[in-house]
Design an enzyme around this catalytic site. Structure first.
Site, PDB file in Angstrom:
ATOM      1  N   ARG A 104      54.118 -10.980  49.729  1.00 21.11           N
ATOM      2  CA  ARG A 104      52.740 -10.396  49.024  1.00 21.11           C
ATOM      3  C   ARG A 104      52.664 -11.419  47.992  1.00 21.11           C
ATOM      4  O   ARG A 104      53.578 -10.952  46.873  1.00 21.11           O
ATOM      5  CB  ARG A 104      53.313  -8.669  48.353  1.00 21.11           C
ATOM      6  N   HIS A 131      44.511  -7.898  54.169  1.00 21.37           N
ATOM      7  CA  HIS A 131      46.008  -7.066  54.308  1.00 21.37           C
ATOM      8  C   HIS A 131      45.906  -6.666  55.602  1.00 21.37           C
ATOM      9  O   HIS A 131      45.429  -5.922  56.203  1.00 21.37           O
ATOM     10  CB  HIS A 131      45.680  -5.989  52.853  1.00 21.37           C
ATOM     11  N   GLN A 134      47.824  -3.795  57.197  1.00 20.94           N
ATOM     12  CA  GLN A 134      46.887  -2.810  56.457  1.00 20.94           C
ATOM     13  C   GLN A 134      46.363  -2.105  57.889  1.00 20.94           C
ATOM     14  O   GLN A 134      45.655  -1.152  58.650  1.00 20.94           O
ATOM     15  CB  GLN A 134      46.192  -2.449  55.638  1.00 20.94           C
ATOM     16  N   ASP A 220      38.046   0.962  49.623  1.00 18.18           N
ATOM     17  CA  ASP A 220      39.184   0.776  48.750  1.00 18.18           C
ATOM     18  C   ASP A 220      38.998   0.189  47.119  1.00 18.18           C
ATOM     19  O   ASP A 220      37.707   0.612  47.036  1.00 18.18           O
ATOM     20  CB  ASP A 220      39.106  -1.202  49.036  1.00 18.18           C
ATOM     21  N   CYS A 260      42.996   2.347  52.717  1.00 17.93           N
ATOM     22  CA  CYS A 260      44.665   1.805  52.198  1.00 17.93           C
ATOM     23  C   CYS A 260      45.270   2.614  51.139  1.00 17.93           C
ATOM     24  O   CYS A 260      46.358   2.577  51.672  1.00 17.93           O
ATOM     25  CB  CYS A 260      44.415   0.488  52.452  1.00 17.93           C
ATOM     26  N   ARG A 288      51.499   2.376  58.574  1.00 16.57           N
ATOM     27  CA  ARG A 288      52.169   1.137  58.178  1.00 16.57           C
ATOM     28  C   ARG A 288      54.082   1.310  59.397  1.00 16.57           C
ATOM     29  O   ARG A 288      54.145   0.678  58.902  1.00 16.57           O
ATOM     30  CB  ARG A 288      52.346   1.316  56.470  1.00 16.57           C
TER      31      ARG A 288
HETATM   32  N1  NVA Z   1      42.563  -4.434  47.763  1.00 19.04           N
HETATM   33  C1  NVA Z   1      43.643  -3.541  47.424  1.00 19.04           C
HETATM   34  C2  NVA Z   1      44.833  -3.258  48.157  1.00 19.04           C
HETATM   35  C3  NVA Z   1      46.005  -2.616  47.462  1.00 19.04           C
HETATM   36  C4  NVA Z   1      46.275  -1.869  48.405  1.00 19.04           C
HETATM   37  C5  NVA Z   1      44.074  -4.660  46.480  1.00 19.04           C
HETATM   38  O1  NVA Z   1      44.428  -5.780  47.165  1.00 19.04           O
HETATM   39  O2  NVA Z   1      44.985  -4.125  45.271  1.00 19.04           O
HETATM   40  N1   CP Z   2      48.000   0.007  50.574  1.00 20.54           N
HETATM   41  C1   CP Z   2      48.961  -0.333  50.517  1.00 20.54           C
HETATM   42  O1   CP Z   2      49.104  -1.803  50.828  1.00 20.54           O
HETATM   43  O2   CP Z   2      49.664   0.115  49.661  1.00 20.54           O
HETATM   44  P1   CP Z   2      50.704  -0.358  48.248  1.00 20.54           P
HETATM   45  O3   CP Z   2      50.168  -1.339  47.058  1.00 20.54           O
HETATM   46  O4   CP Z   2      51.970   0.729  47.644  1.00 20.54           O
HETATM   47  O5   CP Z   2      52.139  -1.489  49.487  1.00 20.54           O
END
Ligand code: NVA
Ligand code: CP
Length: 305
Positions: A104, A131, A134, A220, A260, A288
Site C-alpha cells: 500500500r 484499489h 477492494q 468514498d 469501501c 476482502r
Molecule cells: N480512496 C480512499 C480509500 C481508502 C480505503 C483512500 O485512498 O484513502
Molecule cells: N477499504 C480499505 O482498504 O480499508 P483500509 O484502509 O482500512 O485498509
C-alpha cells in the site's frame, strides 16, 4: 507458473475473474464451516504499508494465516524504506525471502518499480491511482446479493479517485456501466484510469441523475489518504455529493449501497443510507478476506480444479 502481479484491475482477464469469484465463494463457505483450507502452507507474505489501514491489514494477515502461511508486516517508519533505500533494492531483497508481497503506497509507479525487480508476485493494496482488491471484493459482494454484474449500472458519487478509476477498469473488463458524478475539478482522468474508451462510463454533473436507475450506488471519502492538505477545499466542493435517501430513491428499488470504508457519516454518505436496509458495507468489508485468499492462492498456485 509464470510470474503474475496484481497491480491494477486490468491485470487479470474476465475469465480469470470468473474463476476467482467461484473460488472465493468456496473459500468463504469453508471458512464459515470451520473447514480448514490450507493451500499456502509454509508460504510467506510480506505486507508493506506506507499508508494507514484496518481492513487491508487484517484481511491479508488473517487470510494468509488461514491459508497455512505467515506474514511479515513492514511500514515506512520501521524499515529502511523510510530511510531512502531504493525501491528496486528493497524489491530485490524482500522478494528473495518471501513468496508474495502486498504493498500500500502512494504513486502507482512505485509499485510498478517494485514489481519490475521482484522475483515474486506483487499485489496492490491501494495506491493513489487504484484499489483493485477492494473492487474485487465489491463485485464479489454484488454477485452474492444480485447475481452477475454484466449489463448492470453502478453509480459513483464523489471523488474521481483510486476507487473510481478501478471501477472504470472493472466496467470495461466485465461489461457493466459506471455513472460517474464528481464535483468539477475532481473528475476522473481517463488516461490515469487506464481505460481504452468512454464506452463503459457516462458522466453526470448532477449526482441525482447518476443514481437514476442504478443497480448499485457507491461512494468514498471526500479526501483520500495523501490529500489531507486539500481537506477544507474538498469539504466545500463536495457538499452536494453526499449519498442520501433521495439518491437511493431514484436508483432501482433493489439497488445496493456500498462504501469501501472508512466512512464519514454526514459527509459522503448519510447515516440513514450506510446504516439502512440497502447497505451491504459489512459484507463488502468481510469479503476482502475471502477474495484476497482466492487471489493469493491464484497468484502462487494458479487454477486449482
Ligand atoms: N480512496 C480512499 C480509500 C481508502 C480505503 C483512500 O485512498 O484513502
Ligand atoms: N477499504 C480499505 O482498504 O480499508 P483500509 O484502509 O482500512 O485498509
Amino acid at each position: 507458473m509464470s510470474l503474475k502481479h496484481y497491480l491494477q484491475f486490468s491485470d487479470l482477464t474476465a475469465d480469470e475473474y470468473a474463476y476467482l469469484f467461484e473460488r472465493a465463494a468456496l473459500i468463504k463457505k469453508k471458512f464459515k464451516a470451520y473447514d480448514k483450507h490450507q493451500t499456502l502452507t509454509d508460504r510467506t507474505l510480506a505486507m508493506i504499508f506506507e499508508k494507514a489501514s484496518t481492513r487491508t491489514r487484517v484481511s491479508f494477515e488473517a487470510g494468509m494465516y488461514q491459508l497455512g502461511g505467515s506474514v511479515v508486516h513492514l511500514t515506512t517508519g520501521d524499515s529502511q524504506l523510510g530511510r531512502a533505500e531504493p525501491i528496486e533494492d528493497s524489491a530485490r531483497v524482500i522478494s528473495r525471502m518471501v513468496d508474495l508481497v502486498m504493498i500500500r503506497t502512494y504513486e502507482q509507479t512505485k509499485i510498478e518499480r517494485f514489481a519490475e525487480h521482484s522475483r515474486v508476485p506483487v499485489i496492490n493494496g491501494l495506491t493513489n491511482e487504484f484499489h483493485p482488491c477492494q473492487i474485487l471484493a465489491d463485485i464479489f459482494t454484488f454477485i452474492e446479493h444480485r447475481g452477475s454484474i454484466r449489463g448492470k449500472t453502478v453509480a459513483w458519487v464523489g471523488d474521481g479517485n483510486n476507487m473510481a478509476n478501478t471501477w472504470l477498469q472493472a466496467a470495461e473488463l466485465l461489461g457493466f456501466t459506471v455513472h460517474l458524478s464528481t464535483p468539477s475539478g475532481y473528475e476522473v482522468d481517463q488516461a490515469v484510469a487506464g481505460v481504452r474508451s468512454h464506452d463503459a462510463y457516462k458522466v453526470f454533473k448532477d449526482p441525482m441523475q447518476a443514481c437514476e436507475g442504478a443497480d448499485l450506488v457507491t461512494t468514498d471519502v471526500w479526501t483520500s489518504m495523501g490529500f489531507e492538505a486539500e481537506n477544507e477545499a474538498r469539504k466545500a466542493a463536495f457538499a452536494d455529493w453526499c449519498v442520501d435517501t433521495e439518491m437511493m430513491r431514484v436508483a432501482r428499488p433493489d439497488a445496493l449501497f456500498m462504501h469501501c470504508l472508512p466512512a464519514h457519516r454526514g459527509e459522503e454518505v448519510q447515516a440513514d443510507v450506510i446504516d439502512g436496509p440497502q447497505s451491504v458495507v459489512w459484507d463488502e468489508a468481510e469479503n476482502r478476506l475471502h477474495v484476497q485468499k482466492a487471489l493469493m492462492e491464484y497468484l502462487l498456485l494458479g487454477r486449482i480444479q
